[in-house]
Write a protein that holds these residues in place. Structure first.
Motif, PDB file in Angstrom:
ATOM      1  N   THR A  56       0.856  -1.189   0.000  1.00 24.08           N
ATOM      2  CA  THR A  56       0.000   0.000   0.000  1.00 24.08           C
ATOM      3  C   THR A  56       0.895   1.243   0.000  1.00 24.08           C
ATOM      4  O   THR A  56       2.106   1.146  -0.171  1.00 24.08           O
ATOM      5  CB  THR A  56      -0.897   0.009   1.258  1.00 24.08           C
ATOM      6  OG1 THR A  56      -0.070   0.071   2.429  1.00 24.08           O
ATOM      7  CG2 THR A  56      -1.782  -1.217   1.314  1.00 24.08           C
ATOM      8  N   TYR A  57       0.296   2.397   0.238  1.00 23.39           N
ATOM      9  CA  TYR A  57       1.065   3.649   0.202  1.00 23.39           C
ATOM     10  C   TYR A  57       2.221   3.600   1.195  1.00 23.39           C
ATOM     11  O   TYR A  57       3.308   4.079   0.904  1.00 23.39           O
ATOM     12  CB  TYR A  57       0.143   4.838   0.527  1.00 23.39           C
ATOM     13  CG  TYR A  57       0.808   6.173   0.298  1.00 23.39           C
ATOM     14  CD1 TYR A  57       0.852   6.730  -0.983  1.00 23.39           C
ATOM     15  CD2 TYR A  57       1.397   6.867   1.343  1.00 23.39           C
ATOM     16  CE1 TYR A  57       1.473   7.951  -1.215  1.00 23.39           C
ATOM     17  CE2 TYR A  57       2.022   8.089   1.125  1.00 23.39           C
ATOM     18  CZ  TYR A  57       2.053   8.619  -0.163  1.00 23.39           C
ATOM     19  OH  TYR A  57       2.680   9.820  -0.381  1.00 23.39           O
ATOM     20  N   ASP A  58       2.013   3.005   2.354  1.00 30.34           N
ATOM     21  CA  ASP A  58       3.133   2.958   3.315  1.00 30.34           C
ATOM     22  C   ASP A  58       3.592   1.562   3.705  1.00 30.34           C
ATOM     23  O   ASP A  58       4.747   1.389   4.083  1.00 30.34           O
ATOM     24  CB  ASP A  58       2.802   3.725   4.602  1.00 30.34           C
ATOM     25  CG  ASP A  58       4.033   3.769   5.509  1.00 30.34           C
ATOM     26  OD1 ASP A  58       5.056   4.347   5.060  1.00 30.34           O
ATOM     27  OD2 ASP A  58       4.009   3.209   6.612  1.00 30.34           O
ATOM     28  N   LEU A  59       2.721   0.569   3.648  1.00 30.08           N
ATOM     29  CA  LEU A  59       3.145  -0.756   4.101  1.00 30.08           C
ATOM     30  C   LEU A  59       3.771  -1.519   2.942  1.00 30.08           C
ATOM     31  O   LEU A  59       3.103  -1.881   1.970  1.00 30.08           O
ATOM     32  CB  LEU A  59       1.971  -1.528   4.702  1.00 30.08           C
ATOM     33  CG  LEU A  59       1.433  -0.924   6.002  1.00 30.08           C
ATOM     34  CD1 LEU A  59       0.239  -1.714   6.519  1.00 30.08           C
ATOM     35  CD2 LEU A  59       2.519  -0.839   7.066  1.00 30.08           C
ATOM     36  N   ALA A  60       5.072  -1.751   3.054  1.00 27.52           N
ATOM     37  CA  ALA A  60       5.833  -2.336   1.958  1.00 27.52           C
ATOM     38  C   ALA A  60       5.637  -3.847   1.900  1.00 27.52           C
ATOM     39  O   ALA A  60       5.795  -4.543   2.908  1.00 27.52           O
ATOM     40  CB  ALA A  60       7.309  -2.003   2.132  1.00 27.52           C
ATOM     41  N   VAL A  61       5.269  -4.308   0.733  1.00 26.39           N
ATOM     42  CA  VAL A  61       5.128  -5.735   0.450  1.00 26.39           C
ATOM     43  C   VAL A  61       5.929  -5.980  -0.819  1.00 26.39           C
ATOM     44  O   VAL A  61       5.803  -5.208  -1.778  1.00 26.39           O
ATOM     45  CB  VAL A  61       3.644  -6.116   0.230  1.00 26.39           C
ATOM     46  CG1 VAL A  61       3.505  -7.607  -0.052  1.00 26.39           C
ATOM     47  CG2 VAL A  61       2.789  -5.714   1.434  1.00 26.39           C
ATOM     48  N   TYR A  62       6.764  -7.007  -0.804  1.00 28.27           N
ATOM     49  CA  TYR A  62       7.652  -7.241  -1.945  1.00 28.27           C
ATOM     50  C   TYR A  62       7.378  -8.592  -2.585  1.00 28.27           C
ATOM     51  O   TYR A  62       7.178  -9.595  -1.896  1.00 28.27           O
ATOM     52  CB  TYR A  62       9.128  -7.181  -1.495  1.00 28.27           C
ATOM     53  CG  TYR A  62       9.462  -5.827  -0.934  1.00 28.27           C
ATOM     54  CD1 TYR A  62       9.631  -4.733  -1.778  1.00 28.27           C
ATOM     55  CD2 TYR A  62       9.550  -5.619   0.440  1.00 28.27           C
ATOM     56  CE1 TYR A  62       9.883  -3.469  -1.274  1.00 28.27           C
ATOM     57  CE2 TYR A  62       9.813  -4.361   0.958  1.00 28.27           C
ATOM     58  CZ  TYR A  62       9.973  -3.293   0.099  1.00 28.27           C
ATOM     59  OH  TYR A  62      10.215  -2.044   0.598  1.00 28.27           O
ATOM     60  N   LEU A  63       7.432  -8.582  -3.898  1.00 26.48           N
ATOM     61  CA  LEU A  63       7.350  -9.819  -4.668  1.00 26.48           C
ATOM     62  C   LEU A  63       8.700 -10.006  -5.351  1.00 26.48           C
ATOM     63  O   LEU A  63       9.197  -9.088  -6.022  1.00 26.48           O
ATOM     64  CB  LEU A  63       6.245  -9.713  -5.726  1.00 26.48           C
ATOM     65  CG  LEU A  63       5.987 -10.998  -6.509  1.00 26.48           C
ATOM     66  CD1 LEU A  63       5.174 -11.987  -5.645  1.00 26.48           C
ATOM     67  CD2 LEU A  63       5.227 -10.728  -7.812  1.00 26.48           C
ATOM     68  N   ILE A  64       9.310 -11.172  -5.127  1.00 26.57           N
ATOM     69  CA  ILE A  64      10.552 -11.508  -5.831  1.00 26.57           C
ATOM     70  C   ILE A  64      10.222 -12.685  -6.741  1.00 26.57           C
ATOM     71  O   ILE A  64       9.786 -13.741  -6.261  1.00 26.57           O
ATOM     72  CB  ILE A  64      11.680 -11.890  -4.844  1.00 26.57           C
ATOM     73  CG1 ILE A  64      11.984 -10.706  -3.914  1.00 26.57           C
ATOM     74  CG2 ILE A  64      12.944 -12.318  -5.601  1.00 26.57           C
ATOM     75  CD1 ILE A  64      13.031 -11.011  -2.838  1.00 26.57           C
ATOM     76  N   THR A  65      10.397 -12.478  -8.024  1.00 29.71           N
ATOM     77  CA  THR A  65      10.056 -13.550  -8.957  1.00 29.71           C
ATOM     78  C   THR A  65      11.295 -14.422  -9.190  1.00 29.71           C
ATOM     79  O   THR A  65      12.420 -13.924  -9.186  1.00 29.71           O
ATOM     80  CB  THR A  65       9.546 -12.983 -10.294  1.00 29.71           C
ATOM     81  OG1 THR A  65      10.567 -12.157 -10.876  1.00 29.71           O
ATOM     82  CG2 THR A  65       8.297 -12.139 -10.084  1.00 29.71           C
ATOM     83  N   THR A  66      11.065 -15.720  -9.348  1.00 34.21           N
ATOM     84  CA  THR A  66      12.173 -16.648  -9.589  1.00 34.21           C
ATOM     85  C   THR A  66      11.777 -17.603 -10.717  1.00 34.21           C
ATOM     86  O   THR A  66      10.626 -17.580 -11.189  1.00 34.21           O
ATOM     87  CB  THR A  66      12.536 -17.489  -8.333  1.00 34.21           C
ATOM     88  OG1 THR A  66      11.758 -18.690  -8.318  1.00 34.21           O
ATOM     89  CG2 THR A  66      12.299 -16.718  -7.038  1.00 34.21           C
ATOM     90  N   SER A  67      12.714 -18.471 -11.086  1.00 36.99           N
ATOM     91  CA  SER A  67      12.434 -19.439 -12.157  1.00 36.99           C
ATOM     92  C   SER A  67      11.532 -20.575 -11.670  1.00 36.99           C
ATOM     93  O   SER A  67      11.126 -21.428 -12.463  1.00 36.99           O
ATOM     94  CB  SER A  67      13.766 -20.016 -12.669  1.00 36.99           C
ATOM     95  OG  SER A  67      14.483 -20.595 -11.583  1.00 36.99           O
TER      96      SER A  67
END
Ligand SMILES: [Zn+2]
Length: 302
Positions: A56-67
């Motif tokens: 969201t605007y402040d809550l960081a969520v990360y997606l790391i894509t892999t094979s």
């Protein structure tokens, strides 16, 4: 605007307590939304290489894509799953490709959606061993509340407990686990190498040593060693030399100064080693000032 948001929050809260077929007993007590930036939508963006911001605007969520599928780091507060899913899909990725769930620390604003995402995707939940009781108790086992505060989000079962130096491997990606206690007992940062345009970038997803209200850094009964934990974490973080760094809150890594929605992808945008040093020194100053203040208050009371 405020009123509209209030209604939206009330509606989503209502939705959350309606019975879900697969989550039979939701016995946690949701906290009210304490910060509108926690729920304000933000369009997803590519940070660098295979690292994407889907929070969201402040809550960081990360997606790391892999094979071999994808890794999701953090969620937002309760009811954050639909917006995270929408952000992932807007980038063209499949929500069901999430294979591993990680958290930078076990507070509700970063892990409250984990149980639901785990149920929906079948992903494996991994958490530092020292924050495992926190997430498995739905946020109750927080050192600020020695007798437990009662669950405030759906508890999530941890499938794999992480320790300092562990490697989290999926496909062609390998993250290294860094234990950075203080903010919580099991606060965790992750490092890995992202590739873009034939170049390697050292990426750090860092949990900052920020101090929550109610925390006494000179001593907490339910967290023996808190003073050294913070001091060691800050010292170790200062020694890190990432090219690209991001953190648990957008505000912690100056996302909104570095990027505006609609800006073109630029692998250099988040390369900011000096900004990293400055930010750690900022938290170190806050910590030192608080230690000083608490010691003065203690000496006054004798
Ligand atoms: Zn926190």
């Amino acid at each position: 605007m405020r009123r509209k948001l209030g209604i939206a929050v009330a509606l989503t809260a209502l939705f959350a307590i309606s019975p879900l077929p697969s989550a039979a007993q939701q016995t946690y007590k949701q906290l009210p939304v304490s910060n509108e930036a926690y729920v304000k939508p933000f369009p997803p963006l590519r940070i660098i290489g295979n690292l994407y911001y889907v929070g969201t605007y402040d809550l960081a969520v990360y997606l790391i894509t892999t094979s071999a599928g994808n890794i999701l780091i953090n969620t937002g507060i309760n009811n954050s799953v639909a917006p995270i899913r929408a952000n992932i899909e807007a980038l063209g990725f499949k929500f069901s490709d999430i294979k591993i769930l990680l958290g930078t620390h076990g507070h509700w604003d970063h892990v409250a959606g984990m149980a639901e995402i785990k149920r929906l995707t079948g992903a494996k939940m991994m958490m530092h061993e020292d924050d495992t009781p926190l997430v498995e108790s739905g946020g109750s086992m927080d050192y600020r509340y020695p007798n437990g505060r009662g669950p405030i989000f759906e508890p999530v079962k941890v499938d794999q407990r992480l320790k300092e130096g562990d490697k989290v491997k999926l496909g062609d990606v390998e993250l290294t686990v860094l234990h950075h206690p203080g903010h919580t007992k099991g606060s965790t940062s992750f490092t890995y190498t992202a590739k873009d345009g034939g170049r390697d970038y050292k990426v750090l997803i860092v949990n900052m040593g920020s101090i929550n209200p109610g925390v006494m850094v000179t001593g907490m009964p339910a967290f023996p060693g808190i003073t050294e934990a913070y001091a060691t974490t800050l010292k170790r973080q200062k020694e890190l030399r990432p090219d690209v760094w991001v953190s648990s809150h957008a505000g912690h890594f100056n996302l909104h100064q570095k990027y505006q929605p609609g800006d073109k992808y630029d692998p250099k945008r988040f390369v900011d080693p000096d900004g990293f040093q400055a930010k750690i020194q900022f938290y170190e100053k806050l910590y030192n000032a608080q230690v000083e203040r608490e010691r003065q208050e203690k000496s006054k009371s004798y």
